[in-house]
Design an enzyme around this catalytic site. Structure first.
Site, PDB file in Angstrom:
ATOM      1  N   GLU A 320       2.849  -7.811 -48.118  1.00  0.00           N
ATOM      2  CA  GLU A 320       3.041  -6.199 -47.814  1.00  0.00           C
ATOM      3  C   GLU A 320       4.548  -5.730 -47.839  1.00  0.00           C
ATOM      4  O   GLU A 320       5.074  -5.378 -46.751  1.00  0.00           O
ATOM      5  CB  GLU A 320       2.535  -5.833 -46.466  1.00  0.00           C
ATOM      6  CG  GLU A 320       0.946  -6.252 -46.523  1.00  0.00           C
ATOM      7  CD  GLU A 320       0.311  -6.034 -45.224  1.00  0.00           C
ATOM      8  OE1 GLU A 320      -1.051  -5.881 -45.028  1.00  0.00           O
ATOM      9  OE2 GLU A 320       1.288  -5.990 -44.040  1.00  0.00           O
ATOM     10  N   PRO A 321       5.528  -6.045 -48.864  1.00  0.00           N
ATOM     11  CA  PRO A 321       6.799  -5.566 -48.749  1.00  0.00           C
ATOM     12  C   PRO A 321       6.864  -3.928 -48.676  1.00  0.00           C
ATOM     13  O   PRO A 321       6.146  -3.304 -49.542  1.00  0.00           O
ATOM     14  CB  PRO A 321       7.275  -6.210 -50.204  1.00  0.00           C
ATOM     15  CG  PRO A 321       6.098  -6.271 -51.080  1.00  0.00           C
ATOM     16  CD  PRO A 321       4.841  -6.318 -50.117  1.00  0.00           C
ATOM     17  N   GLY A 322       7.887  -3.337 -47.909  1.00  0.00           N
ATOM     18  CA  GLY A 322       7.871  -2.096 -48.116  1.00  0.00           C
ATOM     19  C   GLY A 322       9.305  -1.749 -48.492  1.00  0.00           C
ATOM     20  O   GLY A 322       9.894  -1.365 -49.610  1.00  0.00           O
ATOM     21  N   ARG A 323      10.205  -2.283 -47.453  1.00  0.00           N
ATOM     22  CA  ARG A 323      11.669  -1.977 -47.717  1.00  0.00           C
ATOM     23  C   ARG A 323      12.143  -2.794 -48.822  1.00  0.00           C
ATOM     24  O   ARG A 323      12.842  -2.168 -49.689  1.00  0.00           O
ATOM     25  CB  ARG A 323      12.389  -2.770 -46.579  1.00  0.00           C
ATOM     26  CG  ARG A 323      13.799  -2.562 -46.427  1.00  0.00           C
ATOM     27  CD  ARG A 323      14.434  -3.358 -45.303  1.00  0.00           C
ATOM     28  NE  ARG A 323      13.816  -3.628 -44.164  1.00  0.00           N
ATOM     29  CZ  ARG A 323      14.011  -3.112 -43.021  1.00  0.00           C
ATOM     30  NH1 ARG A 323      15.040  -1.871 -42.807  1.00  0.00           N
ATOM     31  NH2 ARG A 323      13.420  -3.040 -41.970  1.00  0.00           N
ATOM     32  N   ARG A 360      18.730   5.074 -38.322  1.00  0.00           N
ATOM     33  CA  ARG A 360      18.470   3.373 -38.426  1.00  0.00           C
ATOM     34  C   ARG A 360      19.680   2.967 -37.781  1.00  0.00           C
ATOM     35  O   ARG A 360      19.948   2.158 -37.335  1.00  0.00           O
ATOM     36  CB  ARG A 360      18.182   2.838 -39.675  1.00  0.00           C
ATOM     37  CG  ARG A 360      16.768   3.279 -40.187  1.00  0.00           C
ATOM     38  CD  ARG A 360      16.582   2.169 -41.498  1.00  0.00           C
ATOM     39  NE  ARG A 360      16.264   1.150 -41.223  1.00  0.00           N
ATOM     40  CZ  ARG A 360      17.049  -0.159 -41.180  1.00  0.00           C
ATOM     41  NH1 ARG A 360      18.222   0.172 -41.806  1.00  0.00           N
ATOM     42  NH2 ARG A 360      16.876  -1.129 -40.844  1.00  0.00           N
ATOM     43  N   CYS A 391      24.306  17.105 -32.242  1.00  0.00           N
ATOM     44  CA  CYS A 391      25.143  17.232 -31.104  1.00  0.00           C
ATOM     45  C   CYS A 391      24.887  15.893 -30.359  1.00  0.00           C
ATOM     46  O   CYS A 391      24.304  16.200 -29.310  1.00  0.00           O
ATOM     47  CB  CYS A 391      24.586  18.479 -30.370  1.00  0.00           C
ATOM     48  SG  CYS A 391      24.451  20.049 -31.473  1.00  0.00           S
ATOM     49  N   GLU A 392      25.411  14.918 -30.898  1.00  0.00           N
ATOM     50  CA  GLU A 392      25.217  13.654 -30.126  1.00  0.00           C
ATOM     51  C   GLU A 392      26.544  12.929 -30.674  1.00  0.00           C
ATOM     52  O   GLU A 392      26.860  12.614 -31.836  1.00  0.00           O
ATOM     53  CB  GLU A 392      23.967  12.895 -30.592  1.00  0.00           C
ATOM     54  CG  GLU A 392      22.951  13.476 -30.100  1.00  0.00           C
ATOM     55  CD  GLU A 392      21.790  12.291 -29.363  1.00  0.00           C
ATOM     56  OE1 GLU A 392      22.081  11.414 -29.048  1.00  0.00           O
ATOM     57  OE2 GLU A 392      20.810  13.065 -29.224  1.00  0.00           O
ATOM     58  N   TYR A 421      12.491   3.794 -44.918  1.00  0.00           N
ATOM     59  CA  TYR A 421      12.564   4.119 -43.288  1.00  0.00           C
ATOM     60  C   TYR A 421      13.728   5.130 -43.115  1.00  0.00           C
ATOM     61  O   TYR A 421      14.481   5.169 -41.815  1.00  0.00           O
ATOM     62  CB  TYR A 421      12.766   2.649 -42.572  1.00  0.00           C
ATOM     63  CG  TYR A 421      11.719   1.986 -42.630  1.00  0.00           C
ATOM     64  CD1 TYR A 421      10.568   2.135 -42.178  1.00  0.00           C
ATOM     65  CD2 TYR A 421      12.065   0.559 -43.341  1.00  0.00           C
ATOM     66  CE1 TYR A 421       9.399   1.141 -42.347  1.00  0.00           C
ATOM     67  CE2 TYR A 421      10.995  -0.404 -43.597  1.00  0.00           C
ATOM     68  CZ  TYR A 421       9.638   0.003 -42.955  1.00  0.00           C
ATOM     69  OH  TYR A 421       8.600  -0.948 -43.335  1.00  0.00           O
TER      70      TYR A 421
HETATM   71  N1  LLP Z   1       3.189  -5.025 -42.987  1.00  0.00           N
HETATM   72  C1  LLP Z   1       3.207  -4.670 -41.861  1.00  0.00           C
HETATM   73  C2  LLP Z   1       2.047  -4.747 -40.903  1.00  0.00           C
HETATM   74  C3  LLP Z   1       4.163  -4.236 -40.827  1.00  0.00           C
HETATM   75  O1  LLP Z   1       3.946  -3.453 -40.043  1.00  0.00           O
HETATM   76  C4  LLP Z   1       5.364  -3.707 -41.795  1.00  0.00           C
HETATM   77  C5  LLP Z   1       6.539  -2.946 -41.364  1.00  0.00           C
HETATM   78  C6  LLP Z   1       5.314  -3.911 -43.086  1.00  0.00           C
HETATM   79  C7  LLP Z   1       4.227  -4.474 -43.664  1.00  0.00           C
HETATM   80  C8  LLP Z   1       6.760  -3.637 -44.079  1.00  0.00           C
HETATM   81  O2  LLP Z   1       7.752  -4.502 -43.668  1.00  0.00           O
HETATM   82  P1  LLP Z   1       9.038  -4.358 -44.684  1.00  0.00           P
HETATM   83  O3  LLP Z   1       8.655  -5.025 -45.780  1.00  0.00           O
HETATM   84  O4  LLP Z   1       9.332  -2.696 -45.046  1.00  0.00           O
HETATM   85  O5  LLP Z   1       9.976  -4.962 -43.660  1.00  0.00           O
HETATM   86  N2  LLP Z   1      11.524   1.082 -38.901  1.00  0.00           N
HETATM   87  C9  LLP Z   1      12.075  -0.229 -39.055  1.00  0.00           C
HETATM   88  C10 LLP Z   1      11.120  -1.038 -39.785  1.00  0.00           C
HETATM   89  C11 LLP Z   1       9.609  -1.131 -38.912  1.00  0.00           C
HETATM   90  C12 LLP Z   1       8.870  -2.127 -39.781  1.00  0.00           C
HETATM   91  C13 LLP Z   1       7.496  -1.808 -39.441  1.00  0.00           C
HETATM   92  N3  LLP Z   1       6.382  -2.578 -39.906  1.00  0.00           N
HETATM   93  C14 LLP Z   1      13.289  -0.171 -39.895  1.00  0.00           C
HETATM   94  O6  LLP Z   1      13.950   0.882 -40.249  1.00  0.00           O
HETATM   95  O7  LLP Z   1      14.053  -1.174 -40.083  1.00  0.00           O
END
Ligand code: LLP
Length: 463
Positions: A320-323, A360, A391-392, A421
């Site tokens: 499950e890649p997001g970033r 972030r 304002c921080e 993100y």
């Molecule tokens: N799968 C699950 C169950 C997750 O909770 C997450 C991210 C992902 C996949 C995707 O993770 P990635 O590949 O994007 O790292 N807001 C934080 C990141 C929080 C991630 C939460 N879960 C940031 O800005 O670094």
């Protein structure tokens, strides 16, 4: 978060104030391809161009701040992940990193699946035509409404996160006359080497059911005992912005260990495992991320080896890649408003956005890079802190970076690797208007998420 281990100065012998900064590149106009989207280049005239579009034109047409997303790069990264994992695995893009209808369509066209973690993300996925069977629903506290909507829509997978939720999903599925495929989210007890707020597989946190102590095994017993649930596999997500594959290997080994126990106790071989997301990207030149094919090979090898040792058929793997997909595809374009030199310290460069479009840095101490985008400059490097207009004093976008000393109000700055993100965690702090997302491709630019307006703010304010 990445941290430079080598503070360096702009001129030999200079004593620099305390900080963590990437040494200035020998040429401040150069662009490290690891942190920039694929089509970003500096033209002969000196300005940046992305997807064939000059950033000065983008600023004029769409205003600043704006997230600028390279659509071809996004699609290329989707394909790289799909091809690396091959036909026997599934790639679920994690929508929490950034989700919009256009992105859902790109994912669909490129053959990816989608992980959603809220009713809002589910609604976006369905509105943009993602086939429900290619959607997975996550979350540690899904509401009955979210569960009902997901089961009704026919999502391919609900990842259950607690004993209560097992009962809730079973109840909803029974009421709707469905048999809902579910995976169980387990915590494997790995300390991921990342920021505490984004590590998720150690035991003392809110996600999943622990392998240690038998909670996960008990969850398997309960799900197998419920007619309206079909247990398809086990899920583990160890954290985010991780570079070291060791944590994933331990996770894979422990998940396969549970599959073996399940086979031994119940005589059932579960057909799927999901190892989550979390693969790190380069925010600065100091970061050295793994490529999708290296990740696919490392994960595939370990799962195969462990299954063979246990005499299990190799389950279908998903990730499950997001970033790692969306992060590098976008940069934030800002306009410089003020430049304030603090003698002997650093220069504060204020831009027209800040912590409302990128939380972030304040939240995770994240590091970013930055470049002068509207022109090239041969001026000396100047130790700078890029700050917002909130304002921080914690309203910092790039804590320490070198910018050319002739920087002036009206110049455009670009902060790369803000695709993940940033828009998805943007806020209206100080009644800031959240910036648009502009997609560029083959010389064309279009808005995929429009800029918020004061009318949008006032529409919610009904008092
Ligand atoms: N799968 C699950 C169950 C997750 O909770 C997450 C991210 C992902 C996949 C995707 O993770 P990635 O590949 O994007 O790292 N807001 C934080 C990141 C929080 C991630 C939460 N879960 C940031 O800005 O670094």
């Amino acid at each position: 978060m990445s941290r430079s281990a080598h503070p360096a100065g702009p001129r030999h012998g200079d004593v620099l104030p305390e900080g963590h900064y990437t040494p200035p590149p020998s040429d401040l106009n150069s662009l490290d391809p690891r942190v920039w989207a694929q089509t970003v280049e500096r033209t002969a005239e000196g300005a940046l161009r992305v997807g064939g579009v000059d950033v000065r034109r983008l600023a004029e047409e769409f205003g600043t701040p704006a997230y600028v997303m390279d659509e071809n790069d996004f699609r290329a990264r989707c394909r790289a992940w799909r091809e690396a994992f091959g036909p026997d695995a599934d790639v679920f893009y994690a929508g929490k990193a950034f989700l919009s209808r256009a992105v859902v369509r790109w994912l669909h066209e490129e053959g990816l699946n989608l992980d959603v973690c809220s009713g809002g993300e589910l609604a976006t996925a369905l509105a943009a035509g993602m086939p429900p069977e290619r959607i997975a629903l996550h979350g540690n506290n899904k509401s009955m409404e979210e569960i009902t909507r997901a089961v009704e829509a026919g999502v391919g997978r609900i990842v259950v996160d607690s004993f209560q939720e097992i009962a809730r999903v079973a109840h909803v599925a029974r009421r709707l006359g469905r048999r809902q495929p579910v995976q169980i989210r387990v915590t494997v007890g790995v300390e991921a080497h990342t920021h505490e707020f984004i590590a998720t597989a150690h035991e003392d946190q809110k996600f999943g059911l622990a392998l240690a102590g038998g909670q996960a095994a008990e969850a398997v017993r309960r799900v197998l005992g419920l007619e309206s649930l079909e247990l398809t596999g086990i899920h583990s997500h160890i954290g985010s912005q991780i570079f070291d594959m060791a944590g994933f290997e331990v996770s894979a080994r422990r998940v396969v260990g549970l599959l073996t126990e399940v086979r031994d106790e119940h005589g059932v071989e579960l057909p799927e495992i999901d190892l989550g997301g979390g693969l790190g990207i380069a925010y600065t030149s100091e970061d050295d991320p793994r490529e999708p094919h290296e990740i696919a090979k490392a994960l595939g090898d370990i799962v195969t080896r462990e299954c063979e040792a246990a005499g299990l058929a190799v389950p279908r793997l998903s990730v499950e890649p997001g970033r790692a997909i969306v992060g590098p595809t976008a940069f934030t374009l800002y306009e410089v408003g003020t430049v304030k030199e603090l003698e002997g310290l650093r220069t504060y460069v204020s831009v027209d956005g800040g912590m409302s479009d990128n939380i972030r840095t304040a939240l995770y101490d994240a590091e970013y890079s930055v470049t002068l985008a509207s022109r090239a400059s041969e001026a000396e490097p100047m130790l700078s802190r890029v700050v917002g207009k909130h304002c921080e004093s914690g309203d910092i976008v790039v804590r320490d970076a070198f910018l050319p000393a002739d920087l002036a109000p009206g110049d455009l700055l670009a902060v790369p690797a803000t695709g993940a993100y940033c828009r998805s965690m943007a806020s209206n702090y100080n009644h800031a208007l959240r910036p648009p997302v502009i997609a560029v491709r083959d010389g064309e630019a279009r808005t995929i998420v429009r800029r918020e307006t004061e009318e949008d703010l006032l529409r919610l304010d009904v008092g």
